[in-house]
Motif scaffolding. Structure first.
Motif, PDB file in Angstrom:
ATOM      1  N   ALA A   1       0.833  -1.211   0.000  1.00  0.00           N
ATOM      2  CA  ALA A   1       0.000   0.000   0.000  1.00  0.00           C
ATOM      3  C   ALA A   1       0.865   1.258   0.000  1.00  0.00           C
ATOM      4  O   ALA A   1       0.649   2.176  -0.802  1.00  0.00           O
ATOM      5  N   VAL A   2       1.847   1.301   0.860  1.00  0.00           N
ATOM      6  CA  VAL A   2       2.690   2.492   0.983  1.00  0.00           C
ATOM      7  C   VAL A   2       3.584   2.666  -0.245  1.00  0.00           C
ATOM      8  O   VAL A   2       3.691   3.769  -0.803  1.00  0.00           O
ATOM      9  N   THR A   3       4.215   1.586  -0.691  1.00  0.00           N
ATOM     10  CA  THR A   3       5.134   1.673  -1.824  1.00  0.00           C
ATOM     11  C   THR A   3       4.411   2.037  -3.109  1.00  0.00           C
ATOM     12  O   THR A   3       4.890   2.880  -3.877  1.00  0.00           O
ATOM     13  N   MET A   4       3.263   1.434  -3.346  1.00  0.00           N
ATOM     14  CA  MET A   4       2.517   1.746  -4.563  1.00  0.00           C
ATOM     15  C   MET A   4       2.023   3.188  -4.539  1.00  0.00           C
ATOM     16  O   MET A   4       2.112   3.900  -5.547  1.00  0.00           O
ATOM     17  N   THR A   5       1.513   3.623  -3.397  1.00  0.00           N
ATOM     18  CA  THR A   5       1.050   5.004  -3.287  1.00  0.00           C
ATOM     19  C   THR A   5       2.197   5.979  -3.525  1.00  0.00           C
ATOM     20  O   THR A   5       2.065   6.936  -4.298  1.00  0.00           O
ATOM     21  N   ALA A   6       3.326   5.731  -2.885  1.00  0.00           N
ATOM     22  CA  ALA A   6       4.486   6.619  -3.046  1.00  0.00           C
ATOM     23  C   ALA A   6       4.997   6.603  -4.485  1.00  0.00           C
ATOM     24  O   ALA A   6       5.322   7.658  -5.046  1.00  0.00           O
ATOM     25  N   GLY A   7       5.061   5.439  -5.084  1.00  0.00           N
ATOM     26  CA  GLY A   7       5.541   5.338  -6.463  1.00  0.00           C
ATOM     27  C   GLY A   7       4.639   6.080  -7.434  1.00  0.00           C
ATOM     28  O   GLY A   7       5.115   6.816  -8.314  1.00  0.00           O
ATOM     29  N   ILE A   8       3.344   5.913  -7.273  1.00  0.00           N
ATOM     30  CA  ILE A   8       2.391   6.599  -8.142  1.00  0.00           C
ATOM     31  C   ILE A   8       2.473   8.110  -7.927  1.00  0.00           C
ATOM     32  O   ILE A   8       2.448   8.892  -8.884  1.00  0.00           O
ATOM     33  N   GLU A   9       2.609   8.523  -6.670  1.00  0.00           N
ATOM     34  CA  GLU A   9       2.769   9.955  -6.382  1.00  0.00           C
ATOM     35  C   GLU A   9       4.052  10.503  -7.001  1.00  0.00           C
ATOM     36  O   GLU A   9       4.059  11.604  -7.535  1.00  0.00           O
ATOM     37  N   LYS A  10       5.152   9.732  -6.912  1.00  0.00           N
ATOM     38  CA  LYS A  10       6.421  10.205  -7.479  1.00  0.00           C
ATOM     39  C   LYS A  10       6.331  10.363  -8.994  1.00  0.00           C
ATOM     40  O   LYS A  10       7.018  11.193  -9.571  1.00  0.00           O
ATOM     41  N   ILE A  11       5.502   9.594  -9.637  1.00  0.00           N
ATOM     42  CA  ILE A  11       5.354   9.719 -11.090  1.00  0.00           C
ATOM     43  C   ILE A  11       4.331  10.789 -11.447  1.00  0.00           C
ATOM     44  O   ILE A  11       4.613  11.680 -12.252  1.00  0.00           O
ATOM     45  N   PHE A  12       3.131  10.730 -10.865  1.00  0.00           N
ATOM     46  CA  PHE A  12       2.003  11.502 -11.371  1.00  0.00           C
ATOM     47  C   PHE A  12       1.580  12.710 -10.549  1.00  0.00           C
ATOM     48  O   PHE A  12       0.679  13.434 -10.971  1.00  0.00           O
ATOM     49  N   SER A  13       2.181  12.952  -9.407  1.00  0.00           N
ATOM     50  CA  SER A  13       1.778  14.105  -8.609  1.00  0.00           C
ATOM     51  C   SER A  13       1.954  15.390  -9.407  1.00  0.00           C
ATOM     52  O   SER A  13       2.942  15.561 -10.127  1.00  0.00           O
ATOM     53  N   THR A  14       1.005  16.294  -9.258  1.00  0.00           N
ATOM     54  CA  THR A  14       1.102  17.576  -9.957  1.00  0.00           C
ATOM     55  C   THR A  14       1.967  18.574  -9.196  1.00  0.00           C
ATOM     56  O   THR A  14       2.279  19.641  -9.719  1.00  0.00           O
ATOM     57  N   ALA A  15       2.366  18.230  -7.986  1.00  0.00           N
ATOM     58  CA  ALA A  15       3.258  19.097  -7.213  1.00  0.00           C
ATOM     59  C   ALA A  15       4.689  18.877  -7.707  1.00  0.00           C
ATOM     60  O   ALA A  15       5.192  17.757  -7.675  1.00  0.00           O
ATOM     61  N   ALA A  16       5.323  19.922  -8.147  1.00  0.00           N
ATOM     62  CA  ALA A  16       6.669  19.805  -8.730  1.00  0.00           C
ATOM     63  C   ALA A  16       7.707  19.319  -7.723  1.00  0.00           C
ATOM     64  O   ALA A  16       8.704  18.721  -8.110  1.00  0.00           O
ATOM     65  N   ASN A  17       7.470  19.551  -6.438  1.00  0.00           N
ATOM     66  CA  ASN A  17       8.425  19.079  -5.437  1.00  0.00           C
ATOM     67  C   ASN A  17       8.198  17.616  -5.070  1.00  0.00           C
ATOM     68  O   ASN A  17       8.968  17.046  -4.298  1.00  0.00           O
ATOM     69  N   VAL A  18       7.169  16.997  -5.650  1.00  0.00           N
ATOM     70  CA  VAL A  18       6.880  15.582  -5.392  1.00  0.00           C
ATOM     71  C   VAL A  18       7.017  14.751  -6.668  1.00  0.00           C
ATOM     72  O   VAL A  18       7.745  13.770  -6.700  1.00  0.00           O
ATOM     73  N   GLY A  19       6.301  15.131  -7.707  1.00  0.00           N
ATOM     74  CA  GLY A  19       6.227  14.328  -8.927  1.00  0.00           C
ATOM     75  C   GLY A  19       7.364  14.586  -9.894  1.00  0.00           C
ATOM     76  O   GLY A  19       7.717  15.734 -10.166  1.00  0.00           O
ATOM     77  N   PHE A  20       7.928  13.508 -10.408  1.00  0.00           N
ATOM     78  CA  PHE A  20       9.015  13.620 -11.387  1.00  0.00           C
ATOM     79  C   PHE A  20       8.547  14.342 -12.646  1.00  0.00           C
ATOM     80  O   PHE A  20       9.239  15.220 -13.167  1.00  0.00           O
ATOM     81  N   LEU A  21       7.382  13.957 -13.160  1.00  0.00           N
ATOM     82  CA  LEU A  21       6.906  14.548 -14.409  1.00  0.00           C
ATOM     83  C   LEU A  21       6.490  16.006 -14.225  1.00  0.00           C
ATOM     84  O   LEU A  21       6.709  16.833 -15.117  1.00  0.00           O
ATOM     85  N   ALA A  22       5.916  16.332 -13.076  1.00  0.00           N
ATOM     86  CA  ALA A  22       5.553  17.731 -12.805  1.00  0.00           C
ATOM     87  C   ALA A  22       6.812  18.590 -12.692  1.00  0.00           C
ATOM     88  O   ALA A  22       6.848  19.716 -13.189  1.00  0.00           O
ATOM     89  N   HIS A  23       7.843  18.052 -12.075  1.00  0.00           N
ATOM     90  CA  HIS A  23       9.112  18.783 -11.966  1.00  0.00           C
ATOM     91  C   HIS A  23       9.727  18.980 -13.339  1.00  0.00           C
ATOM     92  O   HIS A  23      10.221  20.073 -13.664  1.00  0.00           O
ATOM     93  N   ALA A  24       9.684  17.948 -14.180  1.00  0.00           N
ATOM     94  CA  ALA A  24      10.218  18.060 -15.540  1.00  0.00           C
ATOM     95  C   ALA A  24       9.452  19.120 -16.328  1.00  0.00           C
ATOM     96  O   ALA A  24      10.056  19.914 -17.066  1.00  0.00           O
ATOM     97  N   ALA A  25       8.126  19.169 -16.168  1.00  0.00           N
ATOM     98  CA  ALA A  25       7.318  20.169 -16.874  1.00  0.00           C
ATOM     99  C   ALA A  25       7.662  21.582 -16.417  1.00  0.00           C
ATOM    100  O   ALA A  25       7.765  22.503 -17.235  1.00  0.00           O
TER     101      ALA A  25
END
Length: 161
Positions: free
Chosen positions: A67-91
């Motif tokens: 539960a924790v790992t999947m939630t964190a992994g999904i957040e690291k990819i798709f979070s819209t917060a640039a300080n959390v999500g890889f893709l948001a930071h790239a954008a």
């Protein structure tokens, strides 16, 4: 595999942010993936040894870990917060790259950071997929073991029967 991890270590050393922002999340999810594998193997061993009634000892932490790992992994990819999500930071960095006042040196740095964020997002997705595959295959094996004749019996009980 060694070359791949070597690459990540290398791109961490040339990361303009010092590498910790690129490497730490990958090491974290890789560590959790190893813990998932260990708990799946331990659960399988317990079922095979006829100790199925004790699998809660491994299944409870495994459930929390998934539960924790999947939630964190999904957040690291798709979070819209640039300080959390890889893709948001790239954008965010791509927007900065488009600003005409960006210097050549900063543009080079931004290109590397965008690349690093995208690689991190891809690797996180791969790690999530590996965890899902391992968990799915483990559940399949557990069900096969539990539903087969003589399942849940210890070796001593099996020998006595």
């Amino acid at each position: 595999m060694v070359s791949a991890w070597g690459y990540f270590l290398y791109f961490g050393t040339i990361d303009p942010l010092g590498g910790i922002n690129s490497l730490w999340p990958l090491f974290g999810i890789a560590n959790q993936m190893l813990a998932t594998i260990a708990l799946c193997v331990a659960t399988s061993a317990m079922i095979r040894a006829g100790k199925a009634r004790y699998v809660f000892v491994t299944l409870l932490p495994l459930t929390w870990l998934i539960a924790v790992t999947m939630t964190a992994g999904i957040e690291k990819i798709f979070s819209t917060a640039a300080n959390v999500g890889f893709l948001a930071h790239a954008a965010l960095l791509k927007k900065e790259l488009a600003v005409p006042a960006t210097t050549i040196a900063r543009a080079s740095e931004l290109v590397r950071l965008v690349w690093n964020d995208r690689i991190d997002a891809a690797m996180t997705a791969i790690f999530i997929a590996v965890v899902v595959i391992i968990l799915g295959d483990s559940i399949r094996a557990w069900l096969r073991l539990l539903l087969s004749p003589g399942a849940g019996r210890s070796d001593r009980e099996e020998a006595a029967a």
